[in-house]
Design an enzyme around this catalytic site. Structure first.
Site, PDB file in Angstrom:
ATOM      1  N   GLY A  11      -8.083   9.436  -9.123  1.00 55.71           N
ATOM      2  CA  GLY A  11      -7.490   8.148  -9.517  1.00 55.71           C
ATOM      3  C   GLY A  11      -8.570   7.232 -10.061  1.00 55.71           C
ATOM      4  O   GLY A  11      -9.673   7.200  -9.528  1.00 55.71           O
ATOM      5  N   ARG A  74      -6.278  14.288 -11.861  1.00 50.59           N
ATOM      6  CA  ARG A  74      -6.450  14.822 -10.501  1.00 50.59           C
ATOM      7  C   ARG A  74      -6.486  16.349 -10.605  1.00 50.59           C
ATOM      8  O   ARG A  74      -5.573  16.962 -11.155  1.00 50.59           O
ATOM      9  CB  ARG A  74      -5.293  14.384  -9.612  1.00 50.59           C
ATOM     10  CG  ARG A  74      -5.298  12.876  -9.314  1.00 50.59           C
ATOM     11  CD  ARG A  74      -4.446  12.574  -8.104  1.00 50.59           C
ATOM     12  NE  ARG A  74      -4.315  11.141  -7.868  1.00 50.59           N
ATOM     13  CZ  ARG A  74      -5.207  10.402  -7.183  1.00 50.59           C
ATOM     14  NH1 ARG A  74      -6.295  10.960  -6.687  1.00 50.59           N
ATOM     15  NH2 ARG A  74      -4.994   9.116  -6.999  1.00 50.59           N
ATOM     16  N   ASP A 136     -10.160   2.768  -2.262  1.00 50.48           N
ATOM     17  CA  ASP A 136      -9.844   2.965  -0.840  1.00 50.48           C
ATOM     18  C   ASP A 136     -11.057   2.750   0.081  1.00 50.48           C
ATOM     19  O   ASP A 136     -10.880   2.609   1.292  1.00 50.48           O
ATOM     20  CB  ASP A 136      -9.307   4.381  -0.611  1.00 50.48           C
ATOM     21  CG  ASP A 136      -7.964   4.600  -1.285  1.00 50.48           C
ATOM     22  OD1 ASP A 136      -7.268   3.609  -1.546  1.00 50.48           O
ATOM     23  OD2 ASP A 136      -7.621   5.763  -1.550  1.00 50.48           O
ATOM     24  N   ARG A 171      10.972 -16.808   4.789  1.00 50.63           N
ATOM     25  CA  ARG A 171      11.291 -15.375   4.846  1.00 50.63           C
ATOM     26  C   ARG A 171      10.171 -14.552   5.489  1.00 50.63           C
ATOM     27  O   ARG A 171       9.016 -14.959   5.498  1.00 50.63           O
ATOM     28  CB  ARG A 171      11.465 -14.831   3.432  1.00 50.63           C
ATOM     29  CG  ARG A 171      12.791 -15.163   2.823  1.00 50.63           C
ATOM     30  CD  ARG A 171      12.806 -14.718   1.372  1.00 50.63           C
ATOM     31  NE  ARG A 171      14.136 -14.890   0.796  1.00 50.63           N
ATOM     32  CZ  ARG A 171      14.358 -14.966  -0.504  1.00 50.63           C
ATOM     33  NH1 ARG A 171      13.359 -14.924  -1.360  1.00 50.63           N
ATOM     34  NH2 ARG A 171      15.591 -15.102  -0.945  1.00 50.63           N
ATOM     35  N   HIS A 180      -3.160   5.614   1.303  1.00 55.87           N
ATOM     36  CA  HIS A 180      -2.304   6.539   2.045  1.00 55.87           C
ATOM     37  C   HIS A 180      -2.946   6.997   3.344  1.00 55.87           C
ATOM     38  O   HIS A 180      -2.268   7.237   4.328  1.00 55.87           O
ATOM     39  CB  HIS A 180      -1.995   7.779   1.189  1.00 55.87           C
ATOM     40  CG  HIS A 180      -0.781   7.611   0.352  1.00 55.87           C
ATOM     41  ND1 HIS A 180       0.459   7.390   0.891  1.00 55.87           N
ATOM     42  CD2 HIS A 180      -0.612   7.607  -0.991  1.00 55.87           C
ATOM     43  CE1 HIS A 180       1.341   7.265  -0.083  1.00 55.87           C
ATOM     44  NE2 HIS A 180       0.718   7.379  -1.236  1.00 55.87           N
ATOM     45  N   GLU A 231       0.039   1.789   2.493  1.00 55.56           N
ATOM     46  CA  GLU A 231       0.991   2.853   2.090  1.00 55.56           C
ATOM     47  C   GLU A 231       1.155   3.904   3.181  1.00 55.56           C
ATOM     48  O   GLU A 231       2.218   4.478   3.355  1.00 55.56           O
ATOM     49  CB  GLU A 231       0.451   3.584   0.854  1.00 55.56           C
ATOM     50  CG  GLU A 231       0.535   2.847  -0.444  1.00 55.56           C
ATOM     51  CD  GLU A 231      -0.169   3.639  -1.543  1.00 55.56           C
ATOM     52  OE1 GLU A 231       0.375   3.719  -2.642  1.00 55.56           O
ATOM     53  OE2 GLU A 231      -1.282   4.166  -1.305  1.00 55.56           O
TER      54      GLU A 231
HETATM   55  O1  F6P Z   1      -7.172   7.062  -4.287  1.00 51.48           O
HETATM   56  C1  F6P Z   1      -6.829   5.835  -4.812  1.00 51.48           C
HETATM   57  C2  F6P Z   1      -5.345   5.597  -4.755  1.00 51.48           C
HETATM   58  O2  F6P Z   1      -5.084   4.470  -5.560  1.00 51.48           O
HETATM   59  C3  F6P Z   1      -4.755   5.401  -3.374  1.00 51.48           C
HETATM   60  O3  F6P Z   1      -4.993   4.147  -2.805  1.00 51.48           O
HETATM   61  C4  F6P Z   1      -3.306   5.657  -3.653  1.00 51.48           C
HETATM   62  O4  F6P Z   1      -2.635   5.999  -2.480  1.00 51.48           O
HETATM   63  C5  F6P Z   1      -3.348   6.774  -4.642  1.00 51.48           C
HETATM   64  O5  F6P Z   1      -4.599   6.670  -5.291  1.00 51.48           O
HETATM   65  C6  F6P Z   1      -2.270   6.766  -5.673  1.00 51.48           C
HETATM   66  O6  F6P Z   1      -2.374   7.902  -6.456  1.00 51.48           O
HETATM   67  P1  F6P Z   1      -1.695   8.133  -7.868  1.00 51.48           P
HETATM   68  O7  F6P Z   1      -2.364   7.242  -8.850  1.00 51.48           O
HETATM   69  O8  F6P Z   1      -1.939   9.572  -8.162  1.00 51.48           O
HETATM   70  O9  F6P Z   1      -0.254   7.766  -7.702  1.00 51.48           O
END
Ligand code: F6P
Length: 357
Positions: A11, A74, A136, A171, A180, A231
């Site tokens: 990513g 990826r 992250d 709210r 994640h 997440e």
């Molecule tokens: O590894 C970075 C990240 O942005 C995470 O925080 C996130 O969960 C994930 O990549 C999202 O991945 P993708 O861009 O493949 O949806």
């Protein structure tokens, strides 16, 4: 003469370009002759021999530019040793590209998965220097990764905006922050924006504790509650399941993500109006913040220095306020998680922030 192959994998995040620029500027400044092969779209470029020849000029004017000029993809480590759809051995193909171009080394920018493959290439005899990228901040061996501070800024601004509307309407608001597996981003953005509840993958929550906090705020006259949810936040009940059981359960989840599930439970148990906001990939986009520009430039410069010395097999990281080299073997395959007993978590709790535990 140094022949350098460069790639960005996984990513994307802010300051990838700034880091590459740091490496190249250092090499060019040293007056060493360099040839730069920019592999396109991560390891795919190395596997299939797709590259662009680059010069110092290609790295000019990109300090502030988000994304990556090389493109990324990826390429999961768990299948890197499997043949591709045409039977090609991907690891051998990467080695062949490297040797065919007579490279002196590869400069690889990436996160966890990327580092596992980089270490494999090192074990296969290639010279490798890596740089720690990810919003992250979960890479082992470095106190900080570039991209993280920029993402903290964006997630914080998102929660700041939600704060004002949540207060007007009285709210409960959930903001889902990326991460994640680890909660560094949620923890920092949550604290920076004054979130009342922060839910992280490392600290499983009990929905009743989350509701207790909302009701405590109600009793104290605060009409709204802000919940920052990673997440990968997980309930105490789900945390007891095996990986396989959890995967099965999530397949049948009727909500798009954990935040919507939490929102539904709060709504059902309290009758309160709950809204969910997901800033999503915005957190990885746009210009790097000034901290990341400086940080990525420093990391890049150290990587350039290692290349000039022919000192390979390291990730350039940050420990105890110093830019250092960390053996790739130490880094690959390990995650740096938030320790539930760490001082930052304790301090957040002293401030009255609930982790739902
Ligand atoms: O590894 C970075 C990240 O942005 C995470 O925080 C996130 O969960 C994930 O990549 C999202 O991945 P993708 O861009 O493949 O949806």
């Amino acid at each position: 003469m140094k022949r350098i192959g460069m790639l960005t994998s996984g990513g994307d995040c802010q300051a990838l370009n700034a880091a590459m620029r740091g490496v190249v500027k250092t090499l060019v400044h040293s007056k060493e002759d360099v040839e730069i092969y920019g592999f396109l779209d991560g390891y795919r470029g190395l596997i299939y021999g797709k590259f662009r020849m680059l010069t110092g000029a290609d790295f000019s004017g990109i300090l502030t530019k988000g994304g990556t000029i090389l493109g990324t993809s990826r390429t999961p480590f768990k299948t890197i040793q499997d043949p591709d759809e045409n039977g090609l051995n991907k690891v051998e193909a990467m080695k062949q590209t490297y040797h065919k171009l007579q490279l002196d080394c590869l400069v690889i920018l990436g996160g966890n998965g990327t580092h596992k493959t980089a270490n494999l290439l090192r074990q296969e005899g290639l010279n490798v220097v890596t740089l720690p990228k990810t919003i992250d901040n979960d890479l082992w061996g470095t106190d900080m990764t570039f991209g993280f501070q920029s993402a903290v800024n964006i997630a914080t601004e998102a929660i700041d905006c939600i704060h004002t509307t949540a207060a007007s309407h009285g709210r409960v608001f959930i903001v889902e922050v990326m991460g994640h597996k680890v909660g560094w981003l949620t923890l920092n953005a949550g604290m920076a924006s004054g979130a009342d509840i922060i839910l992280l993958p490392e600290i499983p929550y009990d929905i009743d504790k989350v509701i207790d906090k909302i009701e405590e705020r109600d009793r104290n006259g605060s009409r709204f509650t802000i919940i920052a949810v990673a997440e990968g936040a997980i309930s105490k009940k789900d945390a007891k399941l095996s990986k396989k059981e959890l995967k099965e359960k999530l397949k049948d989840r009727k909500y798009p993500s954990v935040s919507y599930e939490i929102a539904a439970k709060i709504q059902e148990k309290t009758g309160r109006e709950v809204r969910v906001t997901v800033p999503g990939h915005m957190q990885r986009g746009g210009s790097p913040c000034p901290y990341d520009r400086v940080f990525a430039s420093r990391l890049g410069s150290k990587a350039g220095e290692l290349i000039l010395k022919g000192d390979y097999g390291y990730m350039v990281g940050y420990r105890n306020r110093e830019i250092v080299k960390v053996p790739l073997d130490e880094v690959a395959g390990k995650l740096k998680m938030v320790d539930p007993d760490s001082s930052i978590v304790k301090e957040a709790k002293l401030l009255g922030i609930s982790f739902g535990d």
